[in-house]
Design an enzyme around this catalytic site. Structure first.
Site, PDB file in Angstrom:
ATOM      1  N   ALA A  33       0.958  -1.140   0.120  1.00 52.88           N
ATOM      2  CA  ALA A  33       0.245   0.013   0.059  1.00 52.88           C
ATOM      3  C   ALA A  33       0.988   1.218  -0.199  1.00 52.88           C
ATOM      4  O   ALA A  33       0.921   2.335   0.847  1.00 52.88           O
ATOM      5  CB  ALA A  33      -0.890   0.266   1.222  1.00 52.88           C
ATOM      6  N   LEU A  34       1.687   1.326  -0.985  1.00 52.51           N
ATOM      7  CA  LEU A  34       2.660   2.178  -0.920  1.00 52.51           C
ATOM      8  C   LEU A  34       2.237   3.792  -1.195  1.00 52.51           C
ATOM      9  O   LEU A  34       1.287   3.904  -1.996  1.00 52.51           O
ATOM     10  CB  LEU A  34       3.978   1.913  -2.072  1.00 52.51           C
ATOM     11  CG  LEU A  34       4.444   0.381  -1.751  1.00 52.51           C
ATOM     12  CD1 LEU A  34       5.570   0.106  -3.047  1.00 52.51           C
ATOM     13  CD2 LEU A  34       5.202  -0.005  -0.555  1.00 52.51           C
ATOM     14  N   HIS A  35       3.216   4.486  -0.447  1.00 49.47           N
ATOM     15  CA  HIS A  35       2.878   5.996  -0.786  1.00 49.47           C
ATOM     16  C   HIS A  35       4.260   6.571  -0.709  1.00 49.47           C
ATOM     17  O   HIS A  35       5.090   6.052  -0.588  1.00 49.47           O
ATOM     18  CB  HIS A  35       2.083   6.469   0.397  1.00 49.47           C
ATOM     19  CG  HIS A  35       2.502   6.179   1.941  1.00 49.47           C
ATOM     20  ND1 HIS A  35       3.793   6.675   2.208  1.00 49.47           N
ATOM     21  CD2 HIS A  35       2.165   5.229   2.871  1.00 49.47           C
ATOM     22  CE1 HIS A  35       3.845   5.919   3.435  1.00 49.47           C
ATOM     23  NE2 HIS A  35       2.865   5.206   3.742  1.00 49.47           N
ATOM     24  N   HIS A  38       7.007   5.927   1.585  1.00 52.35           N
ATOM     25  CA  HIS A  38       7.859   4.580   1.357  1.00 52.35           C
ATOM     26  C   HIS A  38       8.756   4.935  -0.142  1.00 52.35           C
ATOM     27  O   HIS A  38       9.983   4.412  -0.046  1.00 52.35           O
ATOM     28  CB  HIS A  38       6.784   3.279   0.543  1.00 52.35           C
ATOM     29  CG  HIS A  38       6.127   2.759   1.746  1.00 52.35           C
ATOM     30  ND1 HIS A  38       4.571   3.086   1.619  1.00 52.35           N
ATOM     31  CD2 HIS A  38       6.222   2.149   2.699  1.00 52.35           C
ATOM     32  CE1 HIS A  38       4.019   2.231   2.518  1.00 52.35           C
ATOM     33  NE2 HIS A  38       4.940   2.085   3.293  1.00 52.35           N
ATOM     34  N   GLN A  62       2.820  -9.501  13.430  1.00 52.38           N
ATOM     35  CA  GLN A  62       2.857  -8.432  13.991  1.00 52.38           C
ATOM     36  C   GLN A  62       1.624  -7.593  14.471  1.00 52.38           C
ATOM     37  O   GLN A  62       1.379  -6.495  14.966  1.00 52.38           O
ATOM     38  CB  GLN A  62       3.860  -7.446  13.311  1.00 52.38           C
ATOM     39  CG  GLN A  62       3.536  -6.699  12.159  1.00 52.38           C
ATOM     40  CD  GLN A  62       4.220  -5.895  11.425  1.00 52.38           C
ATOM     41  OE1 GLN A  62       5.402  -6.500  10.643  1.00 52.38           O
ATOM     42  NE2 GLN A  62       4.148  -4.542  11.200  1.00 52.38           N
ATOM     43  N   GLN A 154      10.018   1.616  16.242  1.00 58.00           N
ATOM     44  CA  GLN A 154      10.469   0.296  15.572  1.00 58.00           C
ATOM     45  C   GLN A 154      11.942   0.394  14.933  1.00 58.00           C
ATOM     46  O   GLN A 154      12.697  -0.566  14.997  1.00 58.00           O
ATOM     47  CB  GLN A 154       9.432   0.186  14.451  1.00 58.00           C
ATOM     48  CG  GLN A 154       9.937  -0.712  13.326  1.00 58.00           C
ATOM     49  CD  GLN A 154       8.901  -0.910  12.002  1.00 58.00           C
ATOM     50  OE1 GLN A 154       7.846  -1.582  11.991  1.00 58.00           O
ATOM     51  NE2 GLN A 154       8.931  -0.172  11.020  1.00 58.00           N
ATOM     52  N   ARG A 188      -2.222   3.442   6.698  1.00 56.64           N
ATOM     53  CA  ARG A 188      -3.629   3.486   7.465  1.00 56.64           C
ATOM     54  C   ARG A 188      -4.484   4.713   7.058  1.00 56.64           C
ATOM     55  O   ARG A 188      -5.473   4.855   7.476  1.00 56.64           O
ATOM     56  CB  ARG A 188      -3.323   3.280   8.806  1.00 56.64           C
ATOM     57  CG  ARG A 188      -2.775   1.680   9.117  1.00 56.64           C
ATOM     58  CD  ARG A 188      -2.778   1.393  10.509  1.00 56.64           C
ATOM     59  NE  ARG A 188      -2.833  -0.073  10.779  1.00 56.64           N
ATOM     60  CZ  ARG A 188      -1.635  -0.590  10.954  1.00 56.64           C
ATOM     61  NH1 ARG A 188      -0.294   0.217  11.403  1.00 56.64           N
ATOM     62  NH2 ARG A 188      -1.594  -1.841  11.102  1.00 56.64           N
TER      63      ARG A 188
HETATM   64  P1  AMP Z   1       5.140  -0.114   6.661  1.00 55.19           P
HETATM   65  O1  AMP Z   1       4.631  -0.392   5.097  1.00 55.19           O
HETATM   66  O2  AMP Z   1       4.128   0.547   7.190  1.00 55.19           O
HETATM   67  O3  AMP Z   1       5.445  -1.461   7.335  1.00 55.19           O
HETATM   68  O4  AMP Z   1       6.237   0.886   6.557  1.00 55.19           O
HETATM   69  C1  AMP Z   1       7.460   0.441   5.507  1.00 55.19           C
HETATM   70  C2  AMP Z   1       8.468   1.492   5.825  1.00 55.19           C
HETATM   71  O5  AMP Z   1       8.178   2.768   5.506  1.00 55.19           O
HETATM   72  C3  AMP Z   1       8.706   1.655   7.335  1.00 55.19           C
HETATM   73  O6  AMP Z   1      10.215   1.722   7.674  1.00 55.19           O
HETATM   74  C4  AMP Z   1       8.090   2.922   7.851  1.00 55.19           C
HETATM   75  O7  AMP Z   1       8.662   3.551   8.979  1.00 55.19           O
HETATM   76  C5  AMP Z   1       8.368   3.596   6.338  1.00 55.19           C
HETATM   77  N1  AMP Z   1       7.631   4.615   6.339  1.00 55.19           N
HETATM   78  C6  AMP Z   1       5.928   4.550   6.496  1.00 55.19           C
HETATM   79  N2  AMP Z   1       5.579   5.703   6.385  1.00 55.19           N
HETATM   80  C7  AMP Z   1       6.466   6.601   6.304  1.00 55.19           C
HETATM   81  C8  AMP Z   1       6.503   8.154   6.268  1.00 55.19           C
HETATM   82  N3  AMP Z   1       5.279   8.801   6.119  1.00 55.19           N
HETATM   83  N4  AMP Z   1       7.748   8.694   5.848  1.00 55.19           N
HETATM   84  C9  AMP Z   1       8.832   8.041   5.881  1.00 55.19           C
HETATM   85  N5  AMP Z   1       8.896   6.644   6.016  1.00 55.19           N
HETATM   86  C10 AMP Z   1       7.870   5.989   6.230  1.00 55.19           C
END
Ligand code: AMP
Length: 296
Positions: A33-35, A38, A62, A154, A188
């Protein structure tokens, strides 16, 4: 051209081969669900490394039993398309059954920075994170792995695990990417209703207030109270709004010059977290990213 790899052994062979050829490999673990948050990690990895691997894996261990594992967005096709312009070589997207083998009975148990905040509210969450990150590092034995400061706790847990287990990988922490109104990007955020979305900006607003109050010398308890009130005034049900030591996450000592402000709250059924490192009081100490003094 990016290659989608599902098999852990195949993935490992590709990375081992690249590194044997002298290429530096960077790894960005995600749940998809990349943004743009990521993508910022991918961009940084591509800048530092010859080859970049991104994993997309929604890790069941998790999530608590009442959490959003089942409804967590799974958008592999859109994620692949989004990564296409960013020079990713491999997308590692294993099945759950390839990561947790039949009869799976092994977990990494983390203490220290994992104990408070998310650890308290989400029992077992960081054991699941540490376990999957360790497994992902087995499949993607990269030179460096890139994590977001968005998930401050984390990053501390991962660094602690890497240090304690002697894993041969460098951990790089990258700044949080935000929407125009300050809301930290998160997969989310898509759960937020149209009515709740503008209210969510109060989370980052509370952190901005914390930074100002900290610089002005306000007491930690007063700062925590202000953060809580700001969020509550916008209908956020606050889980915690706290200052802590930025590396151990222990409570602050009276003479602390550095801190991290950590917040978690709910809007409807959506739970959001955010944080901000607070500069030294009355100084212009630069912000850092969490390293716990654990650099090897
Ligand atoms: P997730 O897919 O939520 O597990 O996140 C994957 C990685 O992307 C983790 O290292 C997160 O901390 C990082 N991440 C998520 N949201 C952001 C953001 N807004 N800015 C920078 N890194 C992010």
């Amino acid at each position: 051209m990016q290659q989608i790899v599902h098999d852990p052994d195949r993935m490992r062979a590709l990375v081992v081969e690249a590194r044997a050829a002298g290429r530096r490999v960077g790894f960005v673990p995600t749940m998809g669900a990349l943004h743009a948050g990521h993508v910022s990690l991918v961009t940084r990895a591509a800048r530092d490394c010859d080859d970049v691997a991104v994993s997309i894996f929604v890790n069941p261990t998790q999530f608590g039993p009442q959490e959003d594992f089942a409804r967590y967005p799974r958008t592999l096709a859109a994620d692949t398309a989004q990564l296409a312009p960013h020079g990713v070589k491999w997308i590692y997207a294993p099945e759950v059954s390839a990561v947790y083998l039949p009869g799976d009975a092994t977990r990494i148990v983390v203490g220290g920075p994992a104990v408070r905040f998310e650890g308290e509210r989400r029992p077992g969450h960081f054991d699941g994170v540490a376990t999957v990150v360790c497994k992902l590092f087995q499949a993607v034995p990269a030179d460096a792995a890139y994590f977001g400061a968005k998930d401050w706790q984390q990053t501390l847990v991962v660094r602690r695990m890497v240090y304690d287990l002697g894993l041969p990988i460098e951990i790089v922490v990258c700044p949080t990417v935000r929407e125009a109104d300050g809301l930290a990007m998160s997969s989310r955020n898509a759960y937020l209703s149209a009515a709740d979305r503008p209210r969510a900006a109060a989370i980052s607003e509370s952190l901005r207030q914390a930074e100002q109050l900290w610089a002005a010398g306000a007491a930690a308890a007063a700062i925590e109270e202000t953060m809580r009130k700001t969020m509550e005034a916008h209908g956020i049900v606050v889980d915690y709004a706290a200052l802590a030591d930025p590396e151990s996450l222990e409570p602050l000592t009276a003479d602390a010059s550095r801190a991290v402000a950590l917040v978690a709250g709910r809007l409807g059924s959506t739970r959001l977290i955010d944080n901000r490192e607070l500069r030294g009081r009355g100084t212009s100490e630069p912000r850092s990213t969490p390293d716990q003094g654990l650099a090897r």
